[in-house]
Write a protein that holds these residues in place. Structure first.
Motif, short mmCIF file in Angstrom:
data_model
loop_
_atom_site.label_atom_id
_atom_site.label_comp_id
_atom_site.label_asym_id
_atom_site.label_seq_id
_atom_site.Cartn_x
_atom_site.Cartn_y
_atom_site.Cartn_z
N GLY A 77 0.80 -1.22 0.00
CA GLY A 77 0.00 0.00 0.00
C GLY A 77 0.83 1.27 0.00
O GLY A 77 0.28 2.37 0.06
N THR A 78 2.16 1.14 -0.09
CA THR A 78 3.03 2.31 -0.08
C THR A 78 3.12 2.93 -1.47
O THR A 78 2.81 2.28 -2.48
CB THR A 78 4.44 1.93 0.41
N PRO A 79 3.57 4.18 -1.57
CA PRO A 79 3.67 4.84 -2.88
C PRO A 79 4.60 4.12 -3.86
O PRO A 79 4.39 4.16 -5.06
CB PRO A 79 4.21 6.23 -2.53
N ARG A 80 5.66 3.50 -3.33
CA ARG A 80 6.58 2.75 -4.19
C ARG A 80 6.62 1.29 -3.70
O ARG A 80 7.58 0.85 -3.09
CB ARG A 80 7.99 3.35 -4.14
N PRO A 81 5.56 0.55 -3.96
CA PRO A 81 5.45 -0.79 -3.38
C PRO A 81 6.45 -1.78 -3.98
O PRO A 81 6.55 -1.90 -5.21
CB PRO A 81 4.02 -1.20 -3.73
N PRO A 82 7.19 -2.49 -3.15
CA PRO A 82 8.07 -3.53 -3.66
C PRO A 82 7.26 -4.79 -3.95
O PRO A 82 6.15 -4.96 -3.44
CB PRO A 82 9.03 -3.77 -2.50
N GLU A 83 7.82 -5.65 -4.77
CA GLU A 83 7.24 -6.97 -4.90
C GLU A 83 7.60 -7.76 -3.64
O GLU A 83 8.69 -7.58 -3.08
CB GLU A 83 7.79 -7.70 -6.13
N VAL A 84 6.69 -8.58 -3.17
CA VAL A 84 6.93 -9.37 -1.96
C VAL A 84 6.88 -10.85 -2.30
O VAL A 84 5.90 -11.33 -2.88
CB VAL A 84 5.90 -9.05 -0.86
N VAL A 85 7.93 -11.55 -1.94
CA VAL A 85 7.98 -13.01 -2.10
C VAL A 85 8.06 -13.61 -0.71
O VAL A 85 9.03 -13.39 0.02
CB VAL A 85 9.19 -13.46 -2.94
N VAL A 86 7.04 -14.35 -0.34
CA VAL A 86 7.05 -15.02 0.97
C VAL A 86 8.01 -16.20 0.92
O VAL A 86 8.02 -16.97 -0.04
CB VAL A 86 5.63 -15.50 1.33
N LEU A 87 8.83 -16.32 1.95
CA LEU A 87 9.76 -17.45 2.07
C LEU A 87 9.57 -18.03 3.46
O LEU A 87 9.95 -17.42 4.46
CB LEU A 87 11.20 -16.98 1.87
N THR A 88 8.93 -19.19 3.54
CA THR A 88 8.49 -19.72 4.83
C THR A 88 8.54 -21.23 4.85
O THR A 88 8.74 -21.88 3.82
CB THR A 88 7.04 -19.23 5.10
N THR A 89 8.36 -21.79 6.04
CA THR A 89 8.27 -23.25 6.17
C THR A 89 6.83 -23.72 6.16
O THR A 89 6.55 -24.91 6.13
CB THR A 89 8.91 -23.71 7.50
N PHE A 90 5.85 -22.79 6.16
CA PHE A 90 4.44 -23.12 6.30
C PHE A 90 3.76 -23.14 4.94
O PHE A 90 3.88 -22.20 4.17
CB PHE A 90 3.74 -22.14 7.22
N ASP A 91 3.02 -24.22 4.67
CA ASP A 91 2.35 -24.33 3.36
C ASP A 91 0.89 -24.72 3.49
O ASP A 91 0.34 -25.37 2.59
CB ASP A 91 3.09 -25.32 2.46
N SER A 92 0.23 -24.30 4.58
CA SER A 92 -1.19 -24.59 4.70
C SER A 92 -1.97 -23.72 3.72
O SER A 92 -1.51 -22.64 3.32
CB SER A 92 -1.68 -24.32 6.13
N ASP A 93 -3.16 -24.20 3.32
CA ASP A 93 -3.99 -23.42 2.40
C ASP A 93 -4.25 -22.03 2.94
O ASP A 93 -4.22 -21.04 2.21
CB ASP A 93 -5.33 -24.13 2.17
#
Length: 220
Positions: A77-93
């Motif tokens: 929601g920022t004026p210059r939004p970055p792309e976000v890639v989630v990197l996690t151990t959790f894969d629930s729906d």
């Protein structure tokens, strides 16, 4: 999309210092990528993003304080939004859908090989969605299950006569027999007869099951 004349600027967000260090070492050694900051939680990530203006944020999901989903929503929601890639151990729906709905463009698991993480950063910066194969399979399975449930429900309801179908939808909306009678200009006795016939045709026990069937069909 990131400018191609400079390295992609990456911010790493994880509450585990060892994970942050490992990712920073790996990504700083990847061609065309520069790690510009590390954050231990979502609040710090939002603050650093406002200072370093990363192209891509590698975001852990579950962290104390502001978690990855909330941080992703704020960053997007920022004026210059970055792309976000989630990197996690959790894969629930639920985890996957919450992150993607918050604006994440990718969802990777921490067992993803390092070269694929670097490639995911590049792809995300180019506006391409990136998903771990296991995550992609879970999403496809979820869509397939929902699509099959809808198909079966609609096939079942198609066996009803037009009047029975109208009564079934009215039941699914929570109307009483009297209300259905008034809406469809029928007697209450006729409505009761239709409801009984509908339940018998669909092999259902009660009105609640009929409402659930309509929900599965996407018709309520």
């Amino acid at each position: 999309m990131a400018c191609v004349s400079r390295p992609l600027r990456v911010l790493i967000v994880d509450d585990d210092a060892l994970v942050r260090t490992g990712l920073a070492m790996m990504l700083d050694g990847a061609e065309g990528i520069a790690v510009v900051g590390e954050a231990a939680d979502g609040e710090e990530a939002v603050a650093l993003a406002g200072t370093h203006f990363p192209d891509v944020v590698l975001m852990d999901l579950r962290m104390p304080g502001v978690d990855g989903v909330a941080a992703t929503r704020r960053l997007r929601g920022t004026p210059r939004p970055p792309e976000v890639v989630v990197l996690t151990t959790f894969d629930s729906d639920d985890d996957i859908l919450r992150a993607l709905r918050a604006g994440a463009s990718g969802y990777l698991l921490k067992d993803t090989p390092p070269p694929r993480i670097a490639e995911a950063v590049r792809r995300a910066a180019d506006g391409e969605p990136v998903l771990s194969p296991r995550v992609a399979r879970r999403l496809m399975d979820r869509v397939a299950v929902h699509a099959e449930s809808r198909r079966r429900a609609r096939t079942a309801l198609a066996a009803l006569s037009p009047r029975e179908y109208e009564v079934a939808l009215a039941v699914a909306r929570g109307l009483s027999n009297a209300e259905i009678a008034a809406e469809l200009l029928l007697s209450v006795a006729t409505v009761k007869a239709h409801v009984s016939t509908v339940l018998a045709k669909l092999a259902l026990d009660n009105r609640t099951q009929l409402a659930l069937l309509a929900h599965d069909a996407g018709l309520e």
